[in-house]
Design an enzyme around this catalytic site. Structure first.
Site, mmCIF file in Angstrom:
data_model
loop_
_atom_site.group_PDB
_atom_site.id
_atom_site.type_symbol
_atom_site.label_atom_id
_atom_site.label_comp_id
_atom_site.label_asym_id
_atom_site.label_seq_id
_atom_site.Cartn_x
_atom_site.Cartn_y
_atom_site.Cartn_z
ATOM 1 C CG HIS A 17 -2.185 -0.861 0.936
ATOM 2 N ND1 HIS A 17 -3.280 -0.435 0.237
ATOM 3 C CD2 HIS A 17 -2.442 -2.153 1.278
ATOM 4 C CE1 HIS A 17 -4.178 -1.405 0.167
ATOM 5 N NE2 HIS A 17 -3.691 -2.467 0.781
ATOM 6 C CG ASP A 19 1.611 0.004 -5.398
ATOM 7 O OD1 ASP A 19 0.805 0.299 -4.488
ATOM 8 O OD2 ASP A 19 1.310 -0.737 -6.350
ATOM 9 C CG LEU A 101 -0.657 -14.985 -5.133
ATOM 10 C CD1 LEU A 101 -0.371 -16.477 -5.263
ATOM 11 C CD2 LEU A 101 0.384 -14.324 -4.232
ATOM 12 C CB SER A 102 -0.576 -9.690 -9.488
ATOM 13 O OG SER A 102 -0.470 -8.781 -8.454
ATOM 14 C CB SER A 103 -4.539 -13.933 -11.535
ATOM 15 O OG SER A 103 -5.803 -13.396 -11.226
ATOM 16 C CG ASP A 148 -0.098 -5.723 -8.336
ATOM 17 O OD1 ASP A 148 0.760 -5.562 -7.446
ATOM 18 O OD2 ASP A 148 -1.316 -5.734 -8.108
HETATM 19 P P1 ADP Z 1 -5.799 -10.998 -8.391
HETATM 20 O O1 ADP Z 1 -5.213 -10.060 -9.377
HETATM 21 O O2 ADP Z 1 -5.338 -10.760 -7.003
HETATM 22 O O3 ADP Z 1 -5.658 -12.435 -8.774
HETATM 23 P P2 ADP Z 1 -8.229 -9.741 -9.255
HETATM 24 O O4 ADP Z 1 -9.615 -9.774 -8.751
HETATM 25 O O5 ADP Z 1 -7.570 -8.418 -9.397
HETATM 26 O O6 ADP Z 1 -7.372 -10.716 -8.331
HETATM 27 O O7 ADP Z 1 -8.143 -10.430 -10.692
HETATM 28 C C1 ADP Z 1 -8.739 -11.679 -10.912
HETATM 29 C C2 ADP Z 1 -9.474 -11.610 -12.230
HETATM 30 O O8 ADP Z 1 -8.545 -11.602 -13.339
HETATM 31 C C3 ADP Z 1 -10.353 -12.813 -12.487
HETATM 32 O O9 ADP Z 1 -11.596 -12.669 -11.820
HETATM 33 C C4 ADP Z 1 -10.476 -12.764 -13.990
HETATM 34 O O10 ADP Z 1 -11.397 -11.762 -14.374
HETATM 35 C C5 ADP Z 1 -9.090 -12.294 -14.434
HETATM 36 N N1 ADP Z 1 -8.226 -13.452 -14.732
HETATM 37 C C6 ADP Z 1 -7.127 -13.843 -14.082
HETATM 38 N N2 ADP Z 1 -6.610 -14.979 -14.606
HETATM 39 C C7 ADP Z 1 -7.424 -15.334 -15.623
HETATM 40 C C8 ADP Z 1 -7.463 -16.428 -16.554
HETATM 41 N N3 ADP Z 1 -6.563 -17.417 -16.525
HETATM 42 N N4 ADP Z 1 -8.456 -16.434 -17.465
HETATM 43 C C9 ADP Z 1 -9.374 -15.446 -17.502
HETATM 44 N N5 ADP Z 1 -9.394 -14.413 -16.658
HETATM 45 C C10 ADP Z 1 -8.443 -14.342 -15.721
HETATM 46 MG MG MG Z 2 -5.561 -7.978 -9.473
#
Ligand code: ADP
Ligand code: MG
Length: 353
Positions: A17, A19, A101-103, A148
């Protein structure tokens, strides 16, 4: 012909918190991430192996909470100088989603890196990261900092990144810790309303800056006037200033391979996020406490935005297996969920495969 790109998720070792306040942070890229396959096509089509919904066509939808919002946002904000032609974008990933974990950042960075390579746009990793951050802020509506996307774009095997978010710029920090290593422990706690609470903290810090008359990076402000702030804002500011200091101390400790000091700073950071910034929560606190109660755990802290998600821990290698068993059982008993342990191997950043 198809183009494949992988972009990693990240874990932040310390500096949360700050960045978005131009502070210093210390993320490292993880081995887990998102892979995108881009294939030129007659019409736009976005699919994900993790979701049944797909998008086809070019009548762009407004963001509506669908996974493909992120892909649409990348295309909407892509610079006009190299127009995006119709393509199929197929996504798959092995990161836990919505766990801090910044997916989402890895998805943005993967898509943007693929467009960059396909269209020969010549964007640097920093420019890719800044564009991904704009997608998150302007399209998704989360007023996040640069950490991220930057970590996903610039990650380096064997290193954390000491990022000065006021640039942004970074130096690599070697992580050769001998008999200890980082673990990411997923609490699997739902995050509730993370976006709105996150944005609330961003707004509170904007109020601090305005009350104290600070125009530049709040995390770097040299002020003693915090006494003038109302108690809640004083608390928030105390986290910002102390967290910025801890990042510097942690980097020095890492250079000296002083794992005891690194662990102590992680514990202090957790307490500050819990008590002063109030972005932790019962699940993360229980998990952090269960970890630090185990022999061989040098330190642990919540990581990322908070309100659920993951804890990062520094653990002696010879204790890792027993810590995992103990913490899984303790946390299962207290919170009714079994946390996952993910090896925190510092890994490379986004790349064309
Ligand atoms: P975090 O970034 O912490 O993982 P977020 O809520 O910011 O959590 O982001 C998660 C979102 O990113 C998912 O709900 C989806 O919309 C998108 N996302 C992440 N990975 C994928 C994937 N493999 N396929 C499709 N959408 C994805
Ligand atoms: Mg995210």
């Amino acid at each position: 012909m198809s183009l494949r790109v992988f972009a990693p998720g990240r874990v932040n070792l310390i500096g949360d918190h700050i960045d978005y306040l131009g502070g210093d942070v210390l993320p490292m890229a993880l081995p887990l991430g998102t892979e995108v396959t881009l294939t030129p096509a007659d019409a736009f089509e976005f699919v994900s192996a993790q979701y049944p919904e797909r998008w086809t066509g070019d009548d762009w939808p407004q963001p509506s909470g669908q996974w493909f919002d992120y892909v649409v946002g990348c295309i909407q904000l892509w610079p006009d100088s190299t127009p995006v032609r119709p393509c199929r974008i197929a996504v798959t990933g092995d990161l836990p989603r919505g766990s801090g974990l910044s997916s989402s950042a890895s998805l943005e960075v993967a898509v943007l890196t693929a467009l960059n390579a396909w269209l020969n746009a010549g964007l640097s990793p920093t420019e890719v990261a800044l564009l991904g951050q704009r997608v998150e802020r302007e399209w998704i509506g989360l007023n996040c900092g640069i950490m991220d996307q930057y970590a996903s774009a610039w990650g380096a095997a064997g290193h954390a990144l000491h990022v000065d978010c006021s640039g942004p710029r970074h130096v690599q920090v070697p992580l050769t810790l001998g008999d200890s290593g980082f673990w990411v422990v997923n609490s699997k706690a739902p995050r509730g309303l993370p976006g709105s609470l996150y944005n609330e903290r961003v707004a509170e810090t904007a109020e601090i800056a305005s009350r104290l008359g600070i125009a530049g990076a709040l995390a770097r402000a040299d002020v003693n006037a915090a006494d003038a702030l109302p108690p809640r804002l004083r608390q928030r500011f105390r986290h910002v200033v102390s967290e910025q200091r801890r990042v510097g101390q942690f980097v020095e400790a890492a250079a000296a391979r002083d794992v005891l000091s690194m662990g102590a700073l992680m514990n202090e950071s957790h307490a500050s996020l819990r008590d002063d910034y109030e972005v932790s929560g019962e699940d993360l606190d229980a998990l952090q406490a269960a970890l630090v109660a185990c022999p061989g755990v040098l330190g642990a802290r919540m990581t990322g935005g908070g309100f659920g998600g993951c804890v990062v821990a520094l653990i002696r290698n010879d204790a890792a297996a027993s810590v995992r068993d103990q913490v899984r059982s303790d946390y299962q008993t207290s919170r009714g969920r079994t946390p996952d342990f993910i090896g925190g191997t510092p890994s490379a950043g986004a790349r064309v495969l």
